[in-house]
Design an enzyme around this catalytic site. Structure first.
Site, PDB file in Angstrom:
ATOM      1  CB  CYS A 419      -1.000  -0.012   1.138  1.00  0.00           C
ATOM      2  SG  CYS A 419      -0.235  -0.264   2.745  1.00  0.00           S
ATOM      3  CG  HIS A 462      -4.728   0.530   3.258  1.00  0.00           C
ATOM      4  ND1 HIS A 462      -3.983  -0.322   2.482  1.00  0.00           N
ATOM      5  CD2 HIS A 462      -5.608   1.121   2.411  1.00  0.00           C
ATOM      6  CE1 HIS A 462      -4.390  -0.243   1.231  1.00  0.00           C
ATOM      7  NE2 HIS A 462      -5.378   0.640   1.160  1.00  0.00           N
ATOM      8  CG  ASP A 478      -6.743   1.760  -1.769  1.00  0.00           C
ATOM      9  OD1 ASP A 478      -5.512   1.744  -2.025  1.00  0.00           O
ATOM     10  OD2 ASP A 478      -7.276   1.105  -0.855  1.00  0.00           O
TER      11      ASP A 478
END
Lengths: 690, 325
Positions: A419, A462, A478
């Site tokens: 991430c 995250h 994302d």
């Protein structure tokens, strides 16, 4: 005793309190300095020697004074590093130890007891788990054992333990009632806190950082929803908004920080536009030593006390006024809007377009060419996301190191990461293209503990991107979701499973297990949650909710009824504890057994005793009873008569012996009556008069 | 002024106590007789609890608050535990032995349980009311008796003051106490003062006719000699013949015995009573019968332990008449 001096050798109470203080010092091992713990154990040794009579006298006052001066010098020296709270705890333990050495007076002992209570309280500052709570309540029992030993030196220890356990058990319901109705007031003044190690997300994210968090299965928080739980895809828990980029790392913009401080000082609150769809929930955050909190966008603190304690900043962060030293519950409402309005468009877009002037040449060229193809912001963002999905990017927790020109290496060579790599690279690319973008860190997903409870662990950490595509505000993108949809849809474990990395991470080994182990671990998680929510997190709001649930709309009249009712309940409890004993004392156990026996006999013979004297009653029934029952009843009558009508005083030992004999004989009588029960009721003597 | 107010206050308290706890030799402790109040340590305990509450509120620490609530609950419970324990006591005073002035009378108090199923525990402290000397008894030990010494400086018959009993069982948070009047009187004989024994033959007031005690007795029988008997009673003739040591015994004729008499000389009456006391002891020791005449008390001549105490008691009661002697 009243003269104030205590015996030295063989004085159990002093030894007990010495053991208690050593136990507590051990439990406070982390906050205490090593030499303080050693000192308490030396005192324990001194006390044991005095108890066994190896020494006859306690050390002189001069010796102790010298020790006290040395210890306070040492404490003063270390207090600069320790901070106020830890120094105070250390000081308390040292003072207790030194007092313990010289303990020879009644007053000293009672002071030590009070200090012991305070030490238990201090223990709760540092540890609040179920196990430590149980431990501290056990030490409380031990402390009271020392106290009762002090006041009843000759009572047997079993009786002392019985007396204390009884009292603690009786006091517990009262404590629960008081806990529920006594007001849970906010802090009266600011207390010193300890400097604790900080855990969780860092203020500065360099691609690759969050991987270390992914290997921790520590709990971060529980969230309890009122009503529906947002879907996993919606559960983006924001912690930090990172706007300053130096080519390598992202951190909180110093400019933003200054702005926030000036707003906080002047008390300029920020109110975001909100819509109708909302989630109402309570978060119980584990101690992290940091001040930022976790919530789904756009989050607003609910209660007034929460609003006083939590700053709601313009970059949508929730910041607690004091770092989380212990578990902390707060209530928020989230409005899951797709765009977050920008409170200051000009400033924010300026701040979020800053990039280093040089470096990552290949990326720059790529962005320039891509921008020519997609002049529209939205189209450009889509193109970047398409790039992530079409190129063979791999989601992995152990990517190769990318030191120089991170974006070049990551986007065009390695194409492997997790991430923070994706978020960092994408935000950089967007900034190069002239679209204001920033990185947000927090947690994503979380396990459902129950229908309405989500537990979030460190491995759910995250990072994602927020960009200002048009003037309306910030939109969440994302890139990780594009590369590894399973990370978002099913959590880290499944993402790792699909990339074949699962076996490397031992923290997930428990997931594969099933049956008993899983049930037990789930039970513990549940227990922990209930503990956090109902014991540690029980606050003003929950108290109000509870009252409202009981009484409906709260009015002063109802409140006074509630308080009166609680007081009555406590009095009722006290009456329950103590009243029956007053009644029970009136009937003596031997008489009670005799009455049981006569009842059994009259039932099987069909003849009531009424007020017949015991001996003549026996005469009346002896012929009817079978031989062995008659023999037992004879014995019973004998014992009863000897206790009831003899003039001499019966000492305790004889009394006990007779009581035991009585009990056995009554049982034997009942057995033999049962055996003949049917036959007896038929034949009757003529002289039986009712 | 202050002392007057204090003594008035004390007087009122005593009056109230007499009404509330009337004298009796055997008393069960009940709600009428027991007083209970937090002890100093109990107040300290409450202060500690308050400290914990403040600490818990400031740190927003619910476990500390729970600890505070639990401690408060224990404090509340202890009120009852202390009281119930103390109320299981039964106090009984044993009859008091008379003493001589300037000696110590000793009141023996028996601590019994009025409840067969549950006996009282812990230490009970006892002292005379308004005095500092405290004696204690552990109810868990085998000992059930406590002797409280009472200093008796002067001759007379005195009611014993109230005794104060208190207990701090189980945690010392409360102090249960009572002031009992066990309805005991101590009879204080005068201090014996050595002097010449003077027996008056008849009670006539005037010329005292001192008599030799043994001189007029008639010879009655021989009996074996006991160590300590006067040597002039030994039948020397018998010894000289080589026989056993025997002493002559004399018959006592009622008419020949005398009276000890208080002669009001106008000097110190206490001194005279002390002398009489000495004489009574001396005569009793020698087994000589005697009577006693005080102002309007007359005790007929007799002998023996009981007679001695009767005479001494009369001395103690003088100038009043001891009706219950």
């Amino acid at each position: 005793m009243t003269a104030g001096r205590l015996p030295i050798a063989g004085h159990a109470a002093s030894l007990c309190i010495a053991i208690f203080i050593s136990l507590l010092a051990l439990s406070l091992f982390a906050p205490l300095m090593l030499w303080v713990v050693i000192l308490t154990f030396c005192t324990l040794f001194v006390r044991i020697s005095l108890y066994l009579g190896w020494y006859q006298h306690t050390p002189t006052q001069q010796t102790i004074n010298l020790l006290a001066i040395l210890s306070s010098l040492a404490l003063a020296w270390f207090s600069i590093d320790l901070g106020l709270l830890l120094s105070m705890v250390n000081l308390l333990v040292v003072a207790c130890s030194l007092k313990l050495i010289t303990l020879s007076k009644r007053k000293d002992f009672l002071q030590l007891f009070a200090c012991g209570l305070f030490l238990i309280g201090c223990g709760f500052i540092f540890q609040q788990g179920i196990a430590s709570a149980l431990f501290y309540f056990a030490t409380l029992l031990f402390l009271f054992f020392a106290l009762i030993s002090f006041f009843t030196p000759q009572l047997s220890w079993q009786k002392r333990i019985k007396a204390i356990s009884f009292q603690l058990l009786q006091a517990f319901p009262i404590a629960v009632i008081l806990f529920l109705i006594l007001p849970h007031i906010g802090p009266l003044w600011k207390m010193p806190t300890s400097q604790m190690t900080k855990t969780g997300l860092a203020e500065k994210v360099t691609p690759g950082d969050i991987a270390s968090l992914s290997q921790s299965d520590e709990l971060v928080f529980h969230a309890t929803f009122e009503g529906s739980v947002p879907s996993r895809r919606e559960r983006y828990w924001r912690a930090l908004t990172l706007e300053a980029f130096d080519g390598k790392s992202w951190e909180i913009s110093p400019h933003r920080e200054l702005l926030r401080q000036s707003n906080q000082r002047s008390g300029q609150l920020f109110v975001a536009n909100t819509d109708i769809r909302r989630y109402n929930y309570q978060v119980i955050a584990e101690p992290s030593g940091r001040s930022w909190l976790y919530a789904i966008d756009i989050a607003v603190p609910t209660t007034r006390s929460d609003r006083n304690q939590i700053w709601y900043s313009r970059d949508y962060q929730l910041i607690a006024k004091r770092p989380l030293k212990s578990k902390r519950a707060y209530n928020v409402i989230s409005f899951p809007a797709t765009t977050l309005p920008s409170p200051n468009f000009a400033m924010e877009s300026r701040l979020n377009l800053i990039v280093p002037e040089r470096g990552n040449e290949r990326t720059r060229k790529w962005v320039t060419s891509l921008r020519k193809m997609h002049p529209d912001n939205q189209q450009f963002v889509d193109a970047v996301l398409i790039y992530f999905s079409q190129q063979p990017f791999i989601y992995t927790l152990s990517p190769p190191a990318m030191r120089n020109d991170f974006a070049d290496t990551f986007l065009f060579e390695e194409q492997a990461g997790f991430c923070s790599h994706y978020a960092s690279a994408m935000a950089y690319v967007l900034r190069l293209a002239g679209i204001p973008a920033r990185v947000v860190t927090g947690y994503q997903g979380g396990e459902l503990l129950k229908n309405n409870v989500v537990s979030v662990y460190q491995y759910d950490a995250h990072a994602w991107v927020e960009a200002m595509v048009d003037g309306a505000g910030w939109t969440r993108f994302d890139p990780t979701a594009v590369v590894a949809p399973s990370r978002i849809d099913a959590g880290l474990r499944n993402a790792l499973n699909s990339s074949g990395e699962l076996e490397q991470y031992t923290i997930f080994s428990g997931f594969g297990q099933s049956g008993l182990v899983k049930d037990i671990s789930l039970m513990f998680t549940n227990l922990n949650y209930l503990w956090s929510r109902w014991v540690l997190g029980f606050d003003n709001r929950q108290q109000q909710n509870l009252f409202t649930a009981i009484l409906g709309q709260l009015t002063p009249l109802k409140m006074s009824i509630l308080i009166l009712g609680s007081l009555l309940t406590i009095s009722g409890l006290l009456a329950l504890y103590f009243l029956p004993r007053w009644n029970k004392t009136s009937i003596d156990p031997i008489t009670r057994y005799y009455l049981i026996a006569t009842k059994a006999v009259s039932a099987s013979v069909g003849l009531h005793r009424y007020q017949t004297p015991p001996m003549s009653f026996f005469e009346q029934v002896v012929g009817v009873l079978p031989h062995d029952a008659a023999r037992h009843f004879d014995n019973i009558t004998q014992i009863f008569v000897s206790h009831k009508y003899s003039a001499r005083d019966i000492d305790e030992q004889n009394y006990k012996r007779d009581l035991i004999r009585m009990r056995h004989t009554v049982k034997a009588l009942q057995r033999s009556l049962r055996k003949y029960g049917v036959d007896l009721s038929v034949p009757r003597r003529g002289n039986v008069i009712f | 002024m202050l002392t007057r107010a204090k003594s008035f206050w004390n007087f009122r308290v005593d009056q109230w106590l007499n009404k509330r706890i009337p004298p009796a030799a055997k008393q069960d402790l009940t709600h009428r007789t027991i007083f209970i109040f937090p002890a100093w340590f109990g107040l300290g305990y409450l202060v500690t609890c308050a400290g914990l509450f403040i600490l818990g509120a400031n740190y927003q620490n619910n476990l500390m608050l729970l600890l505070f609530d639990l401690l408060l609950g224990i404090f509340l419970l202890n009120l009852f535990v202390s009281y119930l324990n103390f109320s299981r006591l039964q106090i009984k005073a044993q009859p008091l032995h008379p003493v001589f002035a300037k000696g110590h009378a000793s009141l023996t108090i028996q601590f019994l349980s009025n409840n067969k199923a549950r006996s009282p525990h812990g230490v009970v402290n006892a002292c005379w009311r308004r005095e500092k000397n405290i004696l204690s008894i552990d109810l868990d030990s085998d000992n059930t008796q406590l002797c409280l010494p009472y200093f008796t400086p002067r001759r007379g018959v005195y009611p014993l003051p109230r005794i104060t009993l208190y207990s701090e069982y189980p945690f010392g948070l409360y102090r249960c106490w009572t002031h009992l009047n066990l309805n005991q009187h101590v009879i204080v004989y005068p201090t014996p003062l050595a002097c010449q024994v003077q027996l008056h033959v008849e009670s006539g007031i005037g010329e005292p006719s001192a008599t030799q005690q043994e001189g007029h007795d008639d010879f009655y029988a021989l009996r074996p000699y006991h160590q300590g008997e006067p040597l002039h009673r030994v039948a020397w003739k018998n010894v000289a013949k080589g026989g056993d040591w025997v002493s002559k015994s004399f018959s006592h004729q009622q008419t020949e015995t005398g009276y000890l008499q208080l002669i009001p000389t106008g000097t110190d009456i206490e001194l005279e009573l002390s002398r009489l006391c000495y004489q009574i002891l001396k005569l009793s020791e020698k087994n000589v019968p005697f009577g006693l005449i005080l102002a309007d008390t007359r005790i007929e001549p007799s002998q023996g332990e009981q007679h001695k105490h009767r005479c001494l008691t009369a001395l103690a009661y003088y100038p009043k008449k001891g009706n219950n002697v």
